[in-house]
Design a protein around this motif. Structure first.
Motif, PDB file in Angstrom:
ATOM      1  N   ALA A   1      31.637 -12.304  59.118  1.00 25.70           N
ATOM      2  CA  ALA A   1      30.321 -11.644  59.009  1.00 25.70           C
ATOM      3  C   ALA A   1      30.115 -11.055  57.614  1.00 25.70           C
ATOM      4  O   ALA A   1      28.987 -10.936  57.136  1.00 25.70           O
ATOM      5  CB  ALA A   1      30.191 -10.546  60.065  1.00 25.70           C
ATOM      6  N   GLY A   2      31.233 -10.687  56.976  1.00 31.89           N
ATOM      7  CA  GLY A   2      31.125 -10.082  55.650  1.00 31.89           C
ATOM      8  C   GLY A   2      31.616  -8.644  55.622  1.00 31.89           C
ATOM      9  O   GLY A   2      31.250  -7.881  54.731  1.00 31.89           O
ATOM     10  N   LYS A   3      32.496  -8.303  56.563  1.00 36.28           N
ATOM     11  CA  LYS A   3      33.045  -6.931  56.635  1.00 36.28           C
ATOM     12  C   LYS A   3      33.797  -6.537  55.374  1.00 36.28           C
ATOM     13  O   LYS A   3      33.554  -5.480  54.798  1.00 36.28           O
ATOM     14  CB  LYS A   3      34.045  -6.838  57.791  1.00 36.28           C
ATOM     15  CG  LYS A   3      33.596  -6.140  59.002  1.00 36.28           C
ATOM     16  CD  LYS A   3      34.699  -5.987  60.031  1.00 36.28           C
ATOM     17  CE  LYS A   3      35.769  -7.042  60.037  1.00 36.28           C
ATOM     18  NZ  LYS A   3      35.367  -8.408  60.303  1.00 36.28           N
ATOM     19  N   THR A   4      34.746  -7.401  54.996  1.00 38.20           N
ATOM     20  CA  THR A   4      35.595  -7.058  53.855  1.00 38.20           C
ATOM     21  C   THR A   4      34.763  -7.001  52.573  1.00 38.20           C
ATOM     22  O   THR A   4      34.883  -6.049  51.790  1.00 38.20           O
ATOM     23  CB  THR A   4      36.737  -8.089  53.727  1.00 38.20           C
ATOM     24  OG1 THR A   4      37.440  -8.119  54.973  1.00 38.20           O
ATOM     25  CG2 THR A   4      37.700  -7.721  52.612  1.00 38.20           C
TER      26      THR A   4
ATOM     27  N   GLN B   1      42.837  -9.684  50.694  1.00 35.71           N
ATOM     28  CA  GLN B   1      41.451  -9.866  50.214  1.00 35.71           C
ATOM     29  C   GLN B   1      40.839  -8.502  49.839  1.00 35.71           C
ATOM     30  O   GLN B   1      40.199  -8.363  48.800  1.00 35.71           O
ATOM     31  CB  GLN B   1      40.627 -10.524  51.326  1.00 35.71           C
ATOM     32  CG  GLN B   1      39.232 -10.952  50.892  1.00 35.71           C
ATOM     33  CD  GLN B   1      38.373 -11.362  52.105  1.00 35.71           C
ATOM     34  OE1 GLN B   1      38.881 -11.581  53.209  1.00 35.71           O
ATOM     35  NE2 GLN B   1      37.074 -11.451  51.893  1.00 35.71           N
TER      36      GLN B   1
ATOM     37  N   THR C   1      24.255  -8.813  56.460  1.00 34.04           N
ATOM     38  CA  THR C   1      24.720  -9.563  55.295  1.00 34.04           C
ATOM     39  C   THR C   1      24.006 -10.911  55.183  1.00 34.04           C
ATOM     40  O   THR C   1      23.358 -11.352  56.126  1.00 34.04           O
ATOM     41  CB  THR C   1      26.231  -9.849  55.394  1.00 34.04           C
ATOM     42  OG1 THR C   1      26.449 -10.609  56.579  1.00 34.04           O
ATOM     43  CG2 THR C   1      27.037  -8.575  55.437  1.00 34.04           C
TER      44      THR C   1
ATOM     45  N   LEU D   1      32.294  -9.357  63.554  1.00 34.71           N
ATOM     46  CA  LEU D   1      33.021 -10.612  63.755  1.00 34.71           C
ATOM     47  C   LEU D   1      33.616 -11.103  62.446  1.00 34.71           C
ATOM     48  O   LEU D   1      33.113 -10.783  61.363  1.00 34.71           O
ATOM     49  CB  LEU D   1      32.074 -11.692  64.287  1.00 34.71           C
ATOM     50  CG  LEU D   1      31.554 -11.547  65.716  1.00 34.71           C
ATOM     51  CD1 LEU D   1      30.759 -12.795  66.093  1.00 34.71           C
ATOM     52  CD2 LEU D   1      32.678 -11.309  66.707  1.00 34.71           C
ATOM     53  N   GLN D   2      34.670 -11.878  62.569  1.00 33.49           N
ATOM     54  CA  GLN D   2      35.282 -12.483  61.374  1.00 33.49           C
ATOM     55  C   GLN D   2      34.272 -13.390  60.673  1.00 33.49           C
ATOM     56  O   GLN D   2      33.560 -14.148  61.329  1.00 33.49           O
ATOM     57  CB  GLN D   2      36.494 -13.304  61.826  1.00 33.49           C
ATOM     58  CG  GLN D   2      37.353 -13.792  60.696  1.00 33.49           C
ATOM     59  CD  GLN D   2      38.585 -14.518  61.229  1.00 33.49           C
ATOM     60  OE1 GLN D   2      39.121 -14.163  62.272  1.00 33.49           O
ATOM     61  NE2 GLN D   2      39.001 -15.548  60.526  1.00 33.49           N
TER      62      GLN D   2
ATOM     63  N   GLY E   1      23.101  -7.176  52.572  1.00 34.67           N
ATOM     64  CA  GLY E   1      23.950  -7.904  51.626  1.00 34.67           C
ATOM     65  C   GLY E   1      23.123  -9.043  51.049  1.00 34.67           C
ATOM     66  O   GLY E   1      22.513  -9.804  51.799  1.00 34.67           O
TER      67      GLY E   1
HETATM   68  P1  GDP Z   1      34.877 -10.745  57.106  1.00 31.62           P
HETATM   69  O1  GDP Z   1      35.727 -11.764  57.794  1.00 31.62           O
HETATM   70  O2  GDP Z   1      33.853 -10.157  58.035  1.00 31.62           O
HETATM   71  O3  GDP Z   1      35.644  -9.706  56.379  1.00 31.62           O
HETATM   72  O4  GDP Z   1      34.003 -11.560  56.043  1.00 31.62           O
HETATM   73  P2  GDP Z   1      34.182 -11.694  54.460  1.00 31.62           P
HETATM   74  O5  GDP Z   1      33.878 -10.409  53.791  1.00 31.62           O
HETATM   75  O6  GDP Z   1      35.485 -12.341  54.163  1.00 31.62           O
HETATM   76  O7  GDP Z   1      32.975 -12.691  54.121  1.00 31.62           O
HETATM   77  C1  GDP Z   1      32.912 -13.998  54.632  1.00 31.62           C
HETATM   78  C2  GDP Z   1      32.171 -14.889  53.623  1.00 31.62           C
HETATM   79  O8  GDP Z   1      30.810 -14.451  53.504  1.00 31.62           O
HETATM   80  C3  GDP Z   1      32.746 -14.802  52.231  1.00 31.62           C
HETATM   81  O9  GDP Z   1      32.700 -16.088  51.659  1.00 31.62           O
HETATM   82  C4  GDP Z   1      31.791 -13.865  51.492  1.00 31.62           C
HETATM   83  O10 GDP Z   1      31.744 -14.120  50.115  1.00 31.62           O
HETATM   84  C5  GDP Z   1      30.481 -14.198  52.154  1.00 31.62           C
HETATM   85  N1  GDP Z   1      29.512 -13.081  52.120  1.00 31.62           N
HETATM   86  C6  GDP Z   1      29.669 -11.810  52.558  1.00 31.62           C
HETATM   87  N2  GDP Z   1      28.544 -11.101  52.376  1.00 31.62           N
HETATM   88  C7  GDP Z   1      27.630 -11.926  51.804  1.00 31.62           C
HETATM   89  C8  GDP Z   1      26.243 -11.791  51.386  1.00 31.62           C
HETATM   90  O11 GDP Z   1      25.603 -10.746  51.517  1.00 31.62           O
HETATM   91  N3  GDP Z   1      25.669 -12.901  50.838  1.00 31.62           N
HETATM   92  C9  GDP Z   1      26.336 -14.086  50.711  1.00 31.62           C
HETATM   93  N4  GDP Z   1      25.675 -15.112  50.179  1.00 31.62           N
HETATM   94  N5  GDP Z   1      27.601 -14.243  51.108  1.00 31.62           N
HETATM   95  C10 GDP Z   1      28.249 -13.196  51.641  1.00 31.62           C
END
Ligand code: GDP
Length: 294
Positions: free
Chosen positions: A110-113, A145, A246, A107-108, A272
């Motif tokens: 979640a921390g994929k990128t 990003q 994550t 999901l958006q 993560g």
């Molecule tokens: P995506 O939409 O799934 O690609 O999610 P993003 O990679 O953009 O991450 C969403 C937010 O979660 C960002 O602010 C990241 O910095 C944060 N994030 C991702 N992984 C972790 C983690 O393991 N720990 C913490 N504290 N924040 C994380």
């Protein structure tokens, strides 16, 4: 370890006698507390119920172990079963000498990128030649990003174009690899805030085209109960080979990990533990079991 729960169990079990074997009454009384502890750690209700039923079956008639008392014996049984359910040892994704393609889904938010960048940094350090692919065909910001992360890590990035078809993406990856050979291609895909049929179809089509060697579902540990639905939906629709949990640095107790692992049966490869590129660790089932028991 687990002192508050241990003390509580000890009080309950003391009242029920000091046999050398755990009785049915003792197990029943302690499992109520264990179920509460699991629910407090945000384990999905159904997962907690099944787990408790499984441990109860093993516990009745068990010897109270050597130096431990009945309460500690129950806790040890529960802890060991939690570790097993979470996967036992820590596991690694499969990695051949070349032609590895990892498909990142989730999901958006979640921390994929972020996890894609972390994996690129981790495997680059191990001597791998990584290519990052920003495959969100709808959100240029998501592609940017990943590009920023790729620069920080020092690996190339291939950005798909708006509306590009899976076949075109595949052709562009192949064209890139022909001129710049890479042995690990990490594909960061589009996410949505919720499970979305249109997105699932799009991901399934891209996966069919790219034939990844691993499909890694990124799950936010802070989502608790919801992790089960997310993991189930992605696994049924896309097929998942492993998980990344994550935000384990937050105050999540680990219930999401147990739920996601239980419902998919797939290994949790990484945790993560910060927003930074270095914030990726192997997933250690025994540590998380300890956190779940509180
Ligand atoms: P995506 O939409 O799934 O690609 O999610 P993003 O990679 O953009 O991450 C969403 C937010 O979660 C960002 O602010 C990241 O910095 C944060 N994030 C991702 N992984 C972790 C983690 O393991 N720990 C913490 N504290 N924040 C994380």
């Amino acid at each position: 370890m687990f002192e508050s729960l241990g003390n509580k169990l000890q009080d309950i079990l003391e009242k029920l006698g000091r046999e050398r074997q755990l009785t049915e009454a003792q197990v029943k009384a302690s499992m109520r507390e264990i179920r509460m502890a699991l629910l407090e750690a945000d384990v999905n209700f159904g997962v907690a119920k099944d787990f408790v039923a499984r441990v109860s079956e093993q516990a009745v008639g068990q010897q109270v172990l050597g130096s431990l008392n009945a309460g500690q014996t129950v806790i040890k049984l529960v802890h060991d079963e939690l570790v097993q359910t979470l996967g036992g040892e820590s596991a690694q994704p499969s990695l051949d000498k070349k032609n590895n393609v990892w498909f990142m889904v989730g999901l958006q938010g979640a921390g994929k990128t972020t996890s894609s960048g972390k994996l690129a940094a981790h495997y680059k350090k191990l001597g791998r030649k990584v290519l990052l692919v920003a495959a969100d065909t709808q959100r240029p910001a998501a592609r940017d990003q990943l590009e920023v992360l790729s620069k920080q890590v020092g690996v190339p990035v291939l950005k798909v174009n708006d509306g590009e078809s899976p076949a075109e993406t595949k052709a562009r990856i192949e064209e890139h690899l022909a001129r710049d050979p890479r042995d690990l291609v990490i594909v960061d895909t589009a996410g949505r805030l919720q499970i979305d049929e249109g997105l699932m179809n799009q991901l399934a089509a891209l996966k069919a085209e790219l034939q990844p060697t691993e499909t890694l579902l990124v799950v936010d540990a802070m989502t608790g109960q919801e992790a089960l639905n997310v993991a189930q939906a992605f696994d049924e629709r896309i097929g998942v080979s492993g998980l990344i949990m994550t935000k384990m640095d937050g105050d999540a107790r680990g219930g999401a990990a147990l739920s996601a692992r239980s419902v998919t049966g797939k290994p949790i490869y990484f945790a993560g533990v910060s927003e930074k590129l270095s914030g990726l660790e192997p997933f250690y089932p025994d540590r998380v079991a300890g956190r779940i028991l509180g």
